[in-house]
Design a protein around this motif. Structure first.
Motif, PDB file in Angstrom:
ATOM      1  N   HIS A   1       0.833  -1.198   0.000  1.00  0.00           N
ATOM      2  CA  HIS A   1       0.000   0.000   0.000  1.00  0.00           C
ATOM      3  C   HIS A   1       0.866   1.247   0.000  1.00  0.00           C
ATOM      4  CE1 HIS A   1      -3.474  -2.489   0.933  1.00  0.00           C
ATOM      5  NE2 HIS A   1      -2.802  -3.023   1.938  1.00  0.00           N
ATOM      6  N   LEU A   2       0.307   2.314  -0.527  1.00  0.00           N
ATOM      7  CA  LEU A   2       0.927   3.629  -0.424  1.00  0.00           C
ATOM      8  C   LEU A   2      -0.151   4.590   0.080  1.00  0.00           C
ATOM      9  CD1 LEU A   2       3.560   5.261  -0.952  1.00  0.00           C
ATOM     10  CD2 LEU A   2       2.517   5.960  -3.128  1.00  0.00           C
ATOM     11  N   GLN A   3      -0.033   4.972   1.331  1.00  0.00           N
ATOM     12  CA  GLN A   3      -0.943   5.948   1.907  1.00  0.00           C
ATOM     13  C   GLN A   3      -0.390   7.331   1.614  1.00  0.00           C
ATOM     14  OE1 GLN A   3      -3.978   5.546   3.542  1.00  0.00           O
ATOM     15  NE2 GLN A   3      -4.075   7.776   3.422  1.00  0.00           N
ATOM     16  N   MET A   4      -1.171   8.146   0.928  1.00  0.00           N
ATOM     17  CA  MET A   4      -0.724   9.471   0.518  1.00  0.00           C
ATOM     18  C   MET A   4      -1.596  10.519   1.192  1.00  0.00           C
ATOM     19  SD  MET A   4      -0.007   8.769  -3.534  1.00  0.00           S
ATOM     20  CE  MET A   4      -1.741   8.539  -3.931  1.00  0.00           C
ATOM     21  N   ASN A   5      -0.977  11.292   2.067  1.00  0.00           N
ATOM     22  CA  ASN A   5      -1.672  12.361   2.770  1.00  0.00           C
ATOM     23  C   ASN A   5      -1.089  13.713   2.367  1.00  0.00           C
ATOM     24  OD1 ASN A   5      -3.141  10.404   4.242  1.00  0.00           O
ATOM     25  ND2 ASN A   5      -1.546  10.318   5.811  1.00  0.00           N
ATOM     26  N   GLY A   6      -1.827  14.763   2.611  1.00  0.00           N
ATOM     27  CA  GLY A   6      -1.328  16.082   2.284  1.00  0.00           C
ATOM     28  C   GLY A   6      -0.964  16.231   0.821  1.00  0.00           C
ATOM     29  N   LEU A   7      -1.799  15.700  -0.056  1.00  0.00           N
ATOM     30  CA  LEU A   7      -1.474  15.690  -1.482  1.00  0.00           C
ATOM     31  C   LEU A   7      -1.385  17.099  -2.053  1.00  0.00           C
ATOM     32  CD1 LEU A   7      -3.543  12.584  -2.491  1.00  0.00           C
ATOM     33  CD2 LEU A   7      -1.117  12.894  -2.972  1.00  0.00           C
ATOM     34  N   LYS A   8      -0.459  17.260  -2.990  1.00  0.00           N
ATOM     35  CA  LYS A   8      -0.211  18.539  -3.647  1.00  0.00           C
ATOM     36  C   LYS A   8      -0.413  18.373  -5.154  1.00  0.00           C
ATOM     37  CE  LYS A   8       3.499  19.460  -0.299  1.00  0.00           C
ATOM     38  NZ  LYS A   8       4.954  19.770  -0.135  1.00  0.00           N
ATOM     39  N   PRO A   9      -0.685  19.449  -5.854  1.00  0.00           N
ATOM     40  CA  PRO A   9      -0.840  19.337  -7.314  1.00  0.00           C
ATOM     41  C   PRO A   9       0.379  18.711  -7.992  1.00  0.00           C
ATOM     42  CG  PRO A   9      -1.694  21.438  -6.574  1.00  0.00           C
ATOM     43  CD  PRO A   9      -1.053  20.793  -5.385  1.00  0.00           C
ATOM     44  N   GLU A  10       1.559  18.938  -7.451  1.00  0.00           N
ATOM     45  CA  GLU A  10       2.767  18.364  -8.045  1.00  0.00           C
ATOM     46  C   GLU A  10       2.881  16.860  -7.825  1.00  0.00           C
ATOM     47  OE1 GLU A  10       2.579  20.994  -5.947  1.00  0.00           O
ATOM     48  OE2 GLU A  10       4.321  21.031  -4.576  1.00  0.00           O
ATOM     49  N   ASP A  11       1.992  16.277  -7.053  1.00  0.00           N
ATOM     50  CA  ASP A  11       1.947  14.816  -6.905  1.00  0.00           C
ATOM     51  C   ASP A  11       1.172  14.168  -8.049  1.00  0.00           C
ATOM     52  OD1 ASP A  11       1.497  15.327  -3.392  1.00  0.00           O
ATOM     53  OD2 ASP A  11       3.338  14.702  -4.413  1.00  0.00           O
ATOM     54  N   THR A  12       0.570  14.970  -8.896  1.00  0.00           N
ATOM     55  CA  THR A  12      -0.169  14.439 -10.031  1.00  0.00           C
ATOM     56  C   THR A  12       0.755  13.644 -10.943  1.00  0.00           C
ATOM     57  OG1 THR A  12      -1.821  16.199 -10.011  1.00  0.00           O
ATOM     58  CG2 THR A  12      -1.472  15.061 -12.109  1.00  0.00           C
ATOM     59  N   ALA A  13       0.384  12.398 -11.205  1.00  0.00           N
ATOM     60  CA  ALA A  13       1.221  11.509 -12.009  1.00  0.00           C
ATOM     61  C   ALA A  13       0.505  10.182 -12.198  1.00  0.00           C
ATOM     62  CB  ALA A  13       2.559  11.260 -11.318  1.00  0.00           C
ATOM     63  N   VAL A  14       1.068   9.366 -13.073  1.00  0.00           N
ATOM     64  CA  VAL A  14       0.688   7.954 -13.114  1.00  0.00           C
ATOM     65  C   VAL A  14       1.604   7.230 -12.137  1.00  0.00           C
ATOM     66  CG1 VAL A  14       0.457   5.879 -14.508  1.00  0.00           C
ATOM     67  CG2 VAL A  14      -0.067   8.118 -15.507  1.00  0.00           C
ATOM     68  N   TYR A  15       1.017   6.497 -11.228  1.00  0.00           N
ATOM     69  CA  TYR A  15       1.775   5.777 -10.203  1.00  0.00           C
ATOM     70  C   TYR A  15       1.867   4.308 -10.581  1.00  0.00           C
ATOM     71  CZ  TYR A  15       1.840   9.801  -7.116  1.00  0.00           C
ATOM     72  OH  TYR A  15       2.081  11.032  -6.571  1.00  0.00           O
ATOM     73  N   TYR A  16       3.090   3.790 -10.515  1.00  0.00           N
ATOM     74  CA  TYR A  16       3.362   2.413 -10.901  1.00  0.00           C
ATOM     75  C   TYR A  16       3.900   1.626  -9.720  1.00  0.00           C
ATOM     76  CZ  TYR A  16       3.183   4.129 -15.732  1.00  0.00           C
ATOM     77  OH  TYR A  16       2.799   4.700 -16.916  1.00  0.00           O
ATOM     78  N   CYS A  17       3.441   0.419  -9.606  1.00  0.00           N
ATOM     79  CA  CYS A  17       3.960  -0.532  -8.627  1.00  0.00           C
ATOM     80  C   CYS A  17       5.098  -1.316  -9.284  1.00  0.00           C
ATOM     81  CB  CYS A  17       2.833  -1.469  -8.214  1.00  0.00           C
ATOM     82  SG  CYS A  17       3.281  -2.742  -7.032  1.00  0.00           S
ATOM     83  N   LYS A  18       6.125  -1.616  -8.506  1.00  0.00           N
ATOM     84  CA  LYS A  18       7.267  -2.371  -9.026  1.00  0.00           C
ATOM     85  C   LYS A  18       7.666  -3.422  -8.020  1.00  0.00           C
ATOM     86  CE  LYS A  18      12.043  -1.679 -10.675  1.00  0.00           C
ATOM     87  NZ  LYS A  18      13.148  -0.686 -10.813  1.00  0.00           N
ATOM     88  N   ALA A  19       7.996  -4.597  -8.518  1.00  0.00           N
ATOM     89  CA  ALA A  19       8.503  -5.683  -7.689  1.00  0.00           C
ATOM     90  C   ALA A  19       9.879  -6.074  -8.199  1.00  0.00           C
ATOM     91  CB  ALA A  19       7.565  -6.884  -7.737  1.00  0.00           C
ATOM     92  N   VAL A  20      10.858  -6.072  -7.315  1.00  0.00           N
ATOM     93  CA  VAL A  20      12.217  -6.430  -7.685  1.00  0.00           C
ATOM     94  C   VAL A  20      12.662  -7.616  -6.844  1.00  0.00           C
ATOM     95  CG1 VAL A  20      14.607  -5.680  -7.854  1.00  0.00           C
ATOM     96  CG2 VAL A  20      12.757  -4.054  -8.312  1.00  0.00           C
ATOM     97  N   GLY A  21      12.848  -8.741  -7.501  1.00  0.00           N
ATOM     98  CA  GLY A  21      13.311  -9.948  -6.828  1.00  0.00           C
ATOM     99  C   GLY A  21      14.192 -10.721  -7.776  1.00  0.00           C
ATOM    100  N   TYR A  22      13.824 -11.966  -8.040  1.00  0.00           N
ATOM    101  CA  TYR A  22      14.560 -12.744  -9.044  1.00  0.00           C
ATOM    102  C   TYR A  22      14.369 -12.122 -10.420  1.00  0.00           C
ATOM    103  CZ  TYR A  22      14.598 -16.220  -5.324  1.00  0.00           C
ATOM    104  OH  TYR A  22      14.775 -16.867  -4.133  1.00  0.00           O
ATOM    105  N   PHE A  23      13.198 -11.537 -10.627  1.00  0.00           N
ATOM    106  CA  PHE A  23      12.881 -10.777 -11.823  1.00  0.00           C
ATOM    107  C   PHE A  23      12.276  -9.442 -11.405  1.00  0.00           C
ATOM    108  CE2 PHE A  23      13.726 -14.270 -14.627  1.00  0.00           C
ATOM    109  CZ  PHE A  23      13.343 -15.406 -13.933  1.00  0.00           C
ATOM    110  N   THR A  24      12.117  -8.573 -12.371  1.00  0.00           N
ATOM    111  CA  THR A  24      11.489  -7.277 -12.130  1.00  0.00           C
ATOM    112  C   THR A  24      10.147  -7.225 -12.833  1.00  0.00           C
ATOM    113  OG1 THR A  24      13.608  -6.149 -11.871  1.00  0.00           O
ATOM    114  CG2 THR A  24      11.708  -4.785 -12.454  1.00  0.00           C
TER     115      THR A  24
END
Length: 114
Positions: free
Chosen positions: A79-102
């Motif tokens: 999870h990503l809890q985002m508080n106090g959001l600002k206009p500059e936080d506007t974006a596409v947010y991507y989840c990433k997993a890095v282990g044996y593979f990405t």
């Protein structure tokens, strides 16, 4: 085959909160450092936060004190809890997993209006 499934994006006013979630297969989740990255319009993708298997966290300076990353090992979800959001936080947010593979998620849009 979709390995990471994100949810929780949307439109919010400045100062508001959102919670992003990323569900992974058990095999991937248990062996990976999980992270969130974001790509604002016209800019490169950049780190937001990461959390290791042992729950050590790392944050971009721009989100420290406002965002919290956590992992639910029982649900294979980060999870990503985002508080106090600002206009500059506007974006596409991507989840990433890095282990044996990405692995990358498909992305979820977060829009913060002023």
């Amino acid at each position: 085959q979709v390995q990471l499934v994100e949810s929780g994006g949307g439109l919010v006013q400045a100062g508001g909160s959102l919670r992003l979630s990323c569900a992974a297969s058990g095999r991937i989740f248990s062996t990976s450092t999980m992270g969130w990255y974001r790509q604002p319009p016209g800019k490169q993708r950049a780190l937001v936060a990461t959390i290791t298997i042992g729950a050590s966290t790392n944050y971009a300076d721009s989100v420290k004190g406002r965002f919290t990353i956590s992992r639910d090992n029982a649900m294979n979800t980060v999870h990503l809890q985002m508080n106090g959001l600002k206009p500059e936080d506007t974006a596409v947010y991507y989840c990433k997993a890095v282990g044996y593979f990405t692995y990358w998620g498909q992305g979820t849009q977060v829009t913060v209006s002023s």
